[in-house]
Design a protein around this motif. Structure first.
Motif, mmCIF file in Angstrom:
data_model
loop_
_atom_site.group_PDB
_atom_site.id
_atom_site.type_symbol
_atom_site.label_atom_id
_atom_site.label_comp_id
_atom_site.label_asym_id
_atom_site.label_seq_id
_atom_site.Cartn_x
_atom_site.Cartn_y
_atom_site.Cartn_z
ATOM 1 N N GLN A 95 0.800 -1.229 0.000
ATOM 2 C CA GLN A 95 0.000 0.000 0.000
ATOM 3 C C GLN A 95 0.838 1.288 0.000
ATOM 4 O OE1 GLN A 95 -2.980 0.126 3.041
ATOM 5 N NE2 GLN A 95 -4.088 1.779 2.050
ATOM 6 N N PRO A 96 1.886 1.397 0.819
ATOM 7 C CA PRO A 96 2.672 2.639 0.776
ATOM 8 C C PRO A 96 3.424 2.824 -0.550
ATOM 9 C CG PRO A 96 3.167 1.393 2.774
ATOM 10 C CD PRO A 96 2.320 0.526 1.912
ATOM 11 N N LEU A 97 3.768 1.720 -1.185
ATOM 12 C CA LEU A 97 4.510 1.785 -2.440
ATOM 13 C C LEU A 97 3.608 1.982 -3.645
ATOM 14 C CD1 LEU A 97 6.841 -1.264 -1.717
ATOM 15 C CD2 LEU A 97 7.418 1.163 -1.451
ATOM 16 N N LEU A 98 2.446 1.347 -3.606
ATOM 17 C CA LEU A 98 1.507 1.359 -4.730
ATOM 18 C C LEU A 98 0.123 1.721 -4.224
ATOM 19 C CD1 LEU A 98 2.712 -2.051 -6.183
ATOM 20 C CD2 LEU A 98 3.276 0.201 -7.113
ATOM 21 N N PRO A 99 -0.238 3.000 -4.246
ATOM 22 C CA PRO A 99 -1.523 3.392 -3.676
ATOM 23 C C PRO A 99 -2.740 2.827 -4.438
ATOM 24 C CG PRO A 99 -0.397 5.287 -4.632
ATOM 25 C CD PRO A 99 0.530 4.135 -4.738
ATOM 26 N N GLY A 100 -2.588 2.491 -5.715
ATOM 27 C CA GLY A 100 -3.699 1.929 -6.475
ATOM 28 C C GLY A 100 -3.932 0.470 -6.114
ATOM 29 N N GLU A 101 -5.189 0.118 -5.890
ATOM 30 C CA GLU A 101 -5.499 -1.249 -5.476
ATOM 31 C C GLU A 101 -5.326 -2.267 -6.597
ATOM 32 O OE1 GLU A 101 -9.492 -0.966 -3.806
ATOM 33 O OE2 GLU A 101 -8.592 -1.310 -1.836
ATOM 34 N N THR A 102 -5.542 -1.873 -7.825
ATOM 35 C CA THR A 102 -5.536 -2.809 -8.942
ATOM 36 C C THR A 102 -4.211 -3.553 -9.055
ATOM 37 O OG1 THR A 102 -7.063 -1.331 -10.090
ATOM 38 C CG2 THR A 102 -6.041 -3.048 -11.386
ATOM 39 N N ILE A 103 -3.115 -2.839 -9.026
ATOM 40 C CA ILE A 103 -1.803 -3.483 -9.148
ATOM 41 C C ILE A 103 -1.474 -4.303 -7.904
ATOM 42 C CG2 ILE A 103 -0.436 -1.512 -8.313
ATOM 43 C CD1 ILE A 103 0.586 -3.805 -11.191
ATOM 44 N N ARG A 104 -1.948 -3.863 -6.753
ATOM 45 C CA ARG A 104 -1.718 -4.639 -5.526
ATOM 46 C C ARG A 104 -2.489 -5.954 -5.553
ATOM 47 N NH1 ARG A 104 -3.135 -1.646 -0.553
ATOM 48 N NH2 ARG A 104 -4.448 -0.344 -1.825
ATOM 49 N N TYR A 105 -3.680 -5.945 -6.116
ATOM 50 C CA TYR A 105 -4.421 -7.196 -6.283
ATOM 51 C C TYR A 105 -3.650 -8.141 -7.202
ATOM 52 C CZ TYR A 105 -8.818 -6.255 -3.884
ATOM 53 O OH TYR A 105 -9.768 -6.047 -2.929
ATOM 54 N N PHE A 106 -3.131 -7.606 -8.299
ATOM 55 C CA PHE A 106 -2.372 -8.424 -9.236
ATOM 56 C C PHE A 106 -1.138 -9.037 -8.569
ATOM 57 C CE2 PHE A 106 1.270 -8.662 -12.105
ATOM 58 C CZ PHE A 106 0.812 -9.617 -13.005
ATOM 59 N N LEU A 107 -0.343 -8.204 -7.922
ATOM 60 C CA LEU A 107 0.894 -8.690 -7.309
ATOM 61 C C LEU A 107 0.629 -9.658 -6.157
ATOM 62 C CD1 LEU A 107 2.983 -5.392 -7.371
ATOM 63 C CD2 LEU A 107 3.263 -7.408 -8.838
ATOM 64 N N SER B 95 -2.034 -11.618 -5.757
ATOM 65 C CA SER B 95 -2.529 -12.895 -6.286
ATOM 66 C C SER B 95 -1.415 -13.662 -6.984
ATOM 67 C CB SER B 95 -3.721 -12.688 -7.224
ATOM 68 O OG SER B 95 -3.348 -11.995 -8.392
ATOM 69 N N ALA B 96 -0.512 -12.951 -7.658
ATOM 70 C CA ALA B 96 0.625 -13.623 -8.300
ATOM 71 C C ALA B 96 1.530 -14.257 -7.241
ATOM 72 C CB ALA B 96 1.406 -12.634 -9.158
ATOM 73 N N ALA B 97 1.801 -13.528 -6.188
ATOM 74 C CA ALA B 97 2.677 -14.054 -5.131
ATOM 75 C C ALA B 97 2.070 -15.268 -4.455
ATOM 76 C CB ALA B 97 2.957 -12.960 -4.100
ATOM 77 N N VAL B 98 0.783 -15.210 -4.163
ATOM 78 C CA VAL B 98 0.145 -16.328 -3.480
ATOM 79 C C VAL B 98 -0.034 -17.518 -4.435
ATOM 80 C CG1 VAL B 98 -2.336 -15.877 -3.720
ATOM 81 C CG2 VAL B 98 -1.431 -16.690 -1.570
ATOM 82 N N THR B 99 -0.074 -17.267 -5.721
ATOM 83 C CA THR B 99 -0.110 -18.366 -6.691
ATOM 84 C C THR B 99 1.224 -19.096 -6.704
ATOM 85 O OG1 THR B 99 -1.735 -17.176 -8.033
ATOM 86 C CG2 THR B 99 -0.567 -18.998 -9.095
ATOM 87 N N VAL B 100 2.322 -18.348 -6.625
ATOM 88 C CA VAL B 100 3.641 -18.979 -6.511
ATOM 89 C C VAL B 100 3.678 -19.835 -5.247
ATOM 90 C CG1 VAL B 100 6.108 -18.550 -6.137
ATOM 91 C CG2 VAL B 100 4.851 -17.201 -7.829
ATOM 92 N N TYR B 101 3.198 -19.280 -4.155
ATOM 93 C CA TYR B 101 3.129 -20.012 -2.889
ATOM 94 C C TYR B 101 2.343 -21.315 -3.060
ATOM 95 C CZ TYR B 101 1.547 -20.951 1.942
ATOM 96 O OH TYR B 101 1.252 -21.538 3.144
ATOM 97 N N ALA C 33 -7.542 -12.288 -11.174
ATOM 98 C CA ALA C 33 -7.510 -13.410 -12.118
ATOM 99 C C ALA C 33 -6.247 -13.405 -12.968
ATOM 100 C CB ALA C 33 -8.747 -13.370 -13.010
ATOM 101 N N VAL C 34 -5.846 -12.247 -13.448
ATOM 102 C CA VAL C 34 -4.662 -12.172 -14.304
ATOM 103 C C VAL C 34 -3.401 -12.527 -13.524
ATOM 104 C CG1 VAL C 34 -3.221 -10.596 -15.673
ATOM 105 C CG2 VAL C 34 -5.693 -10.590 -15.968
ATOM 106 N N GLY C 35 -3.325 -12.141 -12.259
ATOM 107 C CA GLY C 35 -2.181 -12.527 -11.434
ATOM 108 C C GLY C 35 -2.075 -14.040 -11.305
ATOM 109 N N ILE C 36 -3.201 -14.691 -11.101
ATOM 110 C CA ILE C 36 -3.223 -16.152 -10.990
ATOM 111 C C ILE C 36 -2.872 -16.795 -12.327
ATOM 112 C CG2 ILE C 36 -4.736 -18.150 -10.620
ATOM 113 C CD1 ILE C 36 -6.271 -16.344 -8.576
ATOM 114 N N ILE C 37 -3.490 -16.316 -13.392
ATOM 115 C CA ILE C 37 -3.271 -16.891 -14.718
ATOM 116 C C ILE C 37 -1.826 -16.712 -15.173
ATOM 117 C CG2 ILE C 37 -3.860 -16.628 -17.164
ATOM 118 C CD1 ILE C 37 -6.749 -15.986 -16.169
#
Length: 159
Positions: free
Chosen positions: A46-58, A60-66, A125-129
């Motif tokens: 949140q402090p680095l990226l105030p927009g929620e859209t990119i935070r959702y992407f990142l 979901s991508a991180a948790v998909t790797v997990y 969805a795109v982060g997961i895909i």
């Protein structure tokens, strides 16, 4: 303090979801930790990226790797860890406000909120895909390389 409360609620919400769907044992622990991880990453960005859209992407991508890594370690389908891990990321408040505007027939606000809700859902969805696609392609390429190596060794052993 607010972030800590949010992270704890994400953990508890994920735990409840896992119990509802009969995830047990160490899988329960790992799947529940996934929810904690996803929301922690979302808040930490949140402090680095105030927009929620990119935070959702990142997130979901991180948790998909997990989920992909754990699935291989525990020898369980990825969805066992992935689906519960994204539960805290589901844009519930955005969806609530979208439906609220529709029920009140406030069509301008509804359209704006619906577009925003779709953005968040698509980011998730795109982060997961994206991660899943990279993992699948890597798996295919590694499988082909191993097959090629086996064939190469086999042909050399025949001679």
């Amino acid at each position: 303090m607010n972030a800590l409360i949010q992270i704890c609620m994400g953990l508890l919400g994920t735990l409840g979801f896992n119990l509802l769907f009969n995830i047990r044992g160490k899988k329960l622990v790992f799947a529940t930790l996934g929810g904690l991880i996803s929301w922690s990453i979302f808040l930490a960005l949140q402090p680095l990226l105030p927009g929620e859209t990119i935070r959702y992407f990142l997130s979901s991508a991180a948790v998909t790797v997990y989920g992909e890594v754990l699935a291989r370690k525990v020898k369980t389908p990825t969805t066992t860890f992935l689906v519960p891990s994204v539960i805290p990321l589901i844009p519930g408040s955005a969806l609530y406000y979208t439906m609220n505007y529709a029920l009140k027939k406030q069509w301008t606000e509804f359209a704006h909120q619906a577009f925003y809700t779709l953005q968040l859902a698509m980011s998730l969805a795109v982060g997961i895909i994206a991660v899943t696609t990279v993992v699948r392609l890597t798996t295919i390429l590694m499988s082909k390389a191993k097959k090629k190596e086996r064939n190469h060794l086999y042909h050399h052993s025949i001679r």
